[in-house]
Design a protein around this motif. Structure first.
Motif, PDB file in Angstrom:
ATOM      1  N   VAL A   1       0.848  -1.185   0.000  1.00 54.20           N
ATOM      2  CA  VAL A   1       0.000   0.000   0.000  1.00 54.20           C
ATOM      3  C   VAL A   1       0.888   1.241   0.000  1.00 54.20           C
ATOM      4  N   ARG A   2       0.617   2.161  -0.920  1.00 52.61           N
ATOM      5  CA  ARG A   2       1.315   3.444  -0.933  1.00 52.61           C
ATOM      6  C   ARG A   2       0.276   4.553  -0.903  1.00 52.61           C
ATOM      7  N   ILE A   3       0.413   5.453   0.055  1.00 49.52           N
ATOM      8  CA  ILE A   3      -0.555   6.536   0.246  1.00 49.52           C
ATOM      9  C   ILE A   3       0.180   7.864   0.180  1.00 49.52           C
ATOM     10  N   GLY A   4      -0.329   8.761  -0.628  1.00 50.16           N
ATOM     11  CA  GLY A   4       0.209  10.112  -0.684  1.00 50.16           C
ATOM     12  C   GLY A   4      -0.723  11.076   0.016  1.00 50.16           C
ATOM     13  N   THR A   5      -0.174  11.928   0.862  1.00 47.13           N
ATOM     14  CA  THR A   5      -0.982  12.921   1.569  1.00 47.13           C
ATOM     15  C   THR A   5      -0.141  14.175   1.789  1.00 47.13           C
ATOM     16  N   THR A   6      -0.744  15.206   2.333  1.00 48.90           N
ATOM     17  CA  THR A   6       0.010  16.433   2.581  1.00 48.90           C
ATOM     18  C   THR A   6       0.863  16.266   3.833  1.00 48.90           C
ATOM     19  N   VAL A   7       1.874  17.109   3.933  1.00 46.01           N
ATOM     20  CA  VAL A   7       2.761  17.055   5.088  1.00 46.01           C
ATOM     21  C   VAL A   7       1.990  17.292   6.377  1.00 46.01           C
ATOM     22  N   THR A   8       1.040  18.202   6.365  1.00 41.87           N
ATOM     23  CA  THR A   8       0.293  18.525   7.587  1.00 41.87           C
ATOM     24  C   THR A   8      -0.685  17.416   7.977  1.00 41.87           C
ATOM     25  N   GLU A   9      -1.214  16.713   6.995  1.00 45.05           N
ATOM     26  CA  GLU A   9      -2.166  15.643   7.290  1.00 45.05           C
ATOM     27  C   GLU A   9      -1.475  14.333   7.683  1.00 45.05           C
TER      28      GLU A   9
END
Length: 321
Positions: free
Chosen positions: A230-238
């Motif tokens: 599983v690879r998930i991309g999100t914002t630094v703050t989240e």
């Protein structure tokens, strides 16, 4: 076990083989169902070739029991061997004859071959049988070996590294031959280092390491044991809150959290997941995601987990597998 199981074409119990002080096989229990394609995989020295030689009575066991087509190989003699198509990993052939002449000689040993079978196999594998064996490349010699194994349509095929030296197109033709043999009720036992080949061809896989079977299960079950990637991309703050939520998902193991190498200002979360998908979906619900990739389990990764730190150690199999 002298007569073997009615449902098993090959069966071994507590099979041991020693070469002096070196134990090549250490209590192998194996059942190969009739009509199946059964793969044996493992690092060099795991015992694959030794096992196949024992099944063919080319070696004798130190202890334990074997039944092949319901017969102990030690007493089966030529009648049993004619019911087996064998391709050795170390293929040696007479070189001064043509491929056609060599196969004619093999047919006198293996038994009747239906008219047209050899020609049809040669055409499928793109092999010129008129050329002398000494002029054939390694790949073409391998094709010749495959033809002699398949041509008399034996109930059992034992194939040691069968695609060695074959180009990708011929490998696909070989896999088609294996599927056809299985659909005709023949049983195929093959060893290979090419995991994608085993994945495509075999129903069941036995993983050997250091002379023991560390796992024997369906190809799908062994692949599933690796878990999904599983690879998930999100914002630094989240990212911190999402990592915390993912940490509570059953069956999810965080592997790496770091800056996304592609998207500026983003965080990439990598994990292995062998749990239930609804649990993962619930954890991701309502989160701000930039990317999400869920990869199916990989057979190679699953198998390498079984090899462990002793994978490179030899066990007296002569480096032949």
């Amino acid at each position: 076990m002298g007569t073997g199981s009615a449902a098993s074409v090959v069966q071994t119990r507590a099979l041991h083989k020693r070469f002096g002080r070196i134990a090549a096989l250490k209590g192998i229990d194996l059942d190969v169902p009739a009509g199946s394609v059964f793969g044996i995989i493992g690092p060099n020295g795991a015992g694959k070739t030794t096992l196949m030689r024992l099944l063919l009575d080319l070696l004798r066991p130190s202890s334990g029991e074997i039944a092949v087509l319901g017969v102990d190989p030690r007493s089966g003699g030529p009648d049993l061997r004619r019911r087996i198509g064998f391709l050795p990993g170390d293929l040696f052939m007479a070189e001064r004859v043509s491929g056609q002449e060599l196969l004619r000689c093999f047919s006198r040993i293996s038994g009747p071959v239906k008219p047209g079978t050899v020609r049809a196999l040669a055409e499928r594998l793109e092999l010129d049988l008129g050329r002398p064996v000494r002029a054939l490349s390694k790949g073409n010699r391998q094709k010749l070996g495959l033809i002699q194994a398949f041509m008399h349509q034996p109930p059992l095929l034992i194939l040691d590294e069968p695609t060695s030296g074959l180009d990708p197109l011929v490998q696909q033709e070989f896999l088609a031959l294996v599927r056809e043999a299985s659909s005709n009720g023949q049983t195929v036992l093959l060893s290979s280092h090419v995991l994608s080949e085993i994945e495509e061809a075999a129903d069941t896989v036995a993983i050997l390491r250091s002379g023991t079977v560390v796992s024997a299960a369906s190809t799908a079950a062994i692949r599933a044991s690796a878990g999904r990637r599983v690879r998930i991309g999100t914002t630094v703050t989240e990212a911190p809150a999402l990592v915390e939520r993912l940490g509570r998902v059953p069956g999810l193991v965080l592997l790496q959290v770091g800056a996304d190498p592609v998207a500026s200002g983003a965080t990439s979360i990598n994990a292995r997941f062998d749990g239930e998908m609804p649990d993962l979906i619930t954890a991701l619900a309502g989160q701000r995601l930039l990317d999400l990739v869920v990869q199916e389990p990989d057979l190679e990764e699953a198998v390498l987990r079984f090899y462990g730190p002793e994978a490179g150690a030899g066990t007296g199999d002569g480096g032949a597998g």
